[in-house]
Design a protein around this motif. Structure first.
Motif, PDB file in Angstrom:
ATOM      1  N   ASP A   1       0.737  -1.090   0.139  1.00  0.00           N
ATOM      2  CA  ASP A   1       0.055   0.113  -0.200  1.00  0.00           C
ATOM      3  C   ASP A   1       0.877   1.224   0.077  1.00  0.00           C
ATOM      4  O   ASP A   1       2.025   1.191   0.472  1.00  0.00           O
ATOM      5  N   SER A   2       0.430   2.396  -0.575  1.00  0.00           N
ATOM      6  CA  SER A   2       1.069   3.629  -0.624  1.00  0.00           C
ATOM      7  C   SER A   2       1.043   4.428   0.830  1.00  0.00           C
ATOM      8  O   SER A   2       1.916   5.209   1.204  1.00  0.00           O
ATOM      9  N   ASP A   3      -0.112   3.943   1.758  1.00  0.00           N
ATOM     10  CA  ASP A   3      -0.498   4.749   2.750  1.00  0.00           C
ATOM     11  C   ASP A   3       0.222   3.841   3.687  1.00  0.00           C
ATOM     12  O   ASP A   3      -0.319   2.830   4.445  1.00  0.00           O
TER      13      ASP A   3
ATOM     14  N   SER B   1       2.047  -1.054   6.290  1.00  0.00           N
ATOM     15  CA  SER B   1       0.693  -0.592   5.879  1.00  0.00           C
ATOM     16  C   SER B   1      -0.014   0.002   6.888  1.00  0.00           C
ATOM     17  O   SER B   1      -0.299  -0.709   7.877  1.00  0.00           O
ATOM     18  N   LYS B   2      -0.586   1.038   6.934  1.00  0.00           N
ATOM     19  CA  LYS B   2      -1.546   1.718   7.959  1.00  0.00           C
ATOM     20  C   LYS B   2      -2.775   0.955   8.331  1.00  0.00           C
ATOM     21  O   LYS B   2      -3.121   1.004   9.207  1.00  0.00           O
TER      22      LYS B   2
END
Length: 195
Positions: free
Chosen positions: A88-90, A110-111
């Motif tokens: 994931d980018s977040d 990943s958040k």
């Protein structure tokens, strides 16, 4: 943990630079029965902490974390050291310097896998200077999760990581503490003196 000490003496190798090589059973080839017992011991040490997730860092901490998670019946989240297309980018990001590899890594989680409701047990194979632990603790705090405990398989008691974490009031438990590695000899901390 006497079985772990015995395995370290029988199969561990002391290398130059105060490095203990245990890749024949802990972090390259895996002694699954021993790992199962390590996971069970970590469960016994932290079972009253209401753990919701186990946090570790790739690669060597994963097998130990999985074995502990089997006993806790909770998921394992591990910090990745390499970016990939499916990450994931977040993400929560940090840096960690590996003592044995003398290299700095970017780590990411990943958040969506850590949040303020999580009660974490952080697990790793070794504790030397505490760089990986400090970085994982920072990511946990950034997510709002609470660090309920830190479980270490082998602590190098002659380095600063354990003292630092204990002085910061973390609930740190090490299954084996080594006070010295010298001339091919492993000196374990006396059980009566173990923190």
């Amino acid at each position: 943990m006497n079985k772990l000490k015995k395995k370290i003496v029988e199969a561990g190798e002391v290398r130059e630079g105060r490095v203990l090589k245990v890749d024949s059973f802990l972090n390259h080839q895996l002694d699954v029965e021993l790992l199962y017992e390590i996971g069970e011991e970590l469960f016994n040490l932290f079972k009253d902490r209401k753990i919701t997730k186990i946090l570790t860092i790739e690669v060597s901490g994963i097998a130990i974390a999985v074995m502990a998670a089997m006993h806790f019946k909770v998921p394992v989240v591990f910090a990745k050291k390499t970016e990939s297309l499916n990450l994931d980018s977040d993400v929560y990001k940090g840096k960690v310097v590996s003592y044995t590899k003398n290299k700095e890594y970017n780590i990411m989680i990943s958040k969506k896998y850590l949040n303020q409701d999580d009660r974490l047990l952080i697990i790793d194979d070794f504790l030397a200077e505490g760089n990986a632990m400090k970085s994982l603790i920072n990511l946990a705090h950034e997510s709002g999760a609470s660090v309920e405990g830190i479980g270490i398989t082998i602590e190098k008691g002659f380095q600063n990581g354990g003292n630092y974490l204990r002085n910061m009031n973390f609930n740190l438990k090490s299954l084996v503490v080594i006070d010295a590695l010298k001339e091919g000899t492993i000196i374990f901390r006396d059980e009566q003196q173990r923190p």
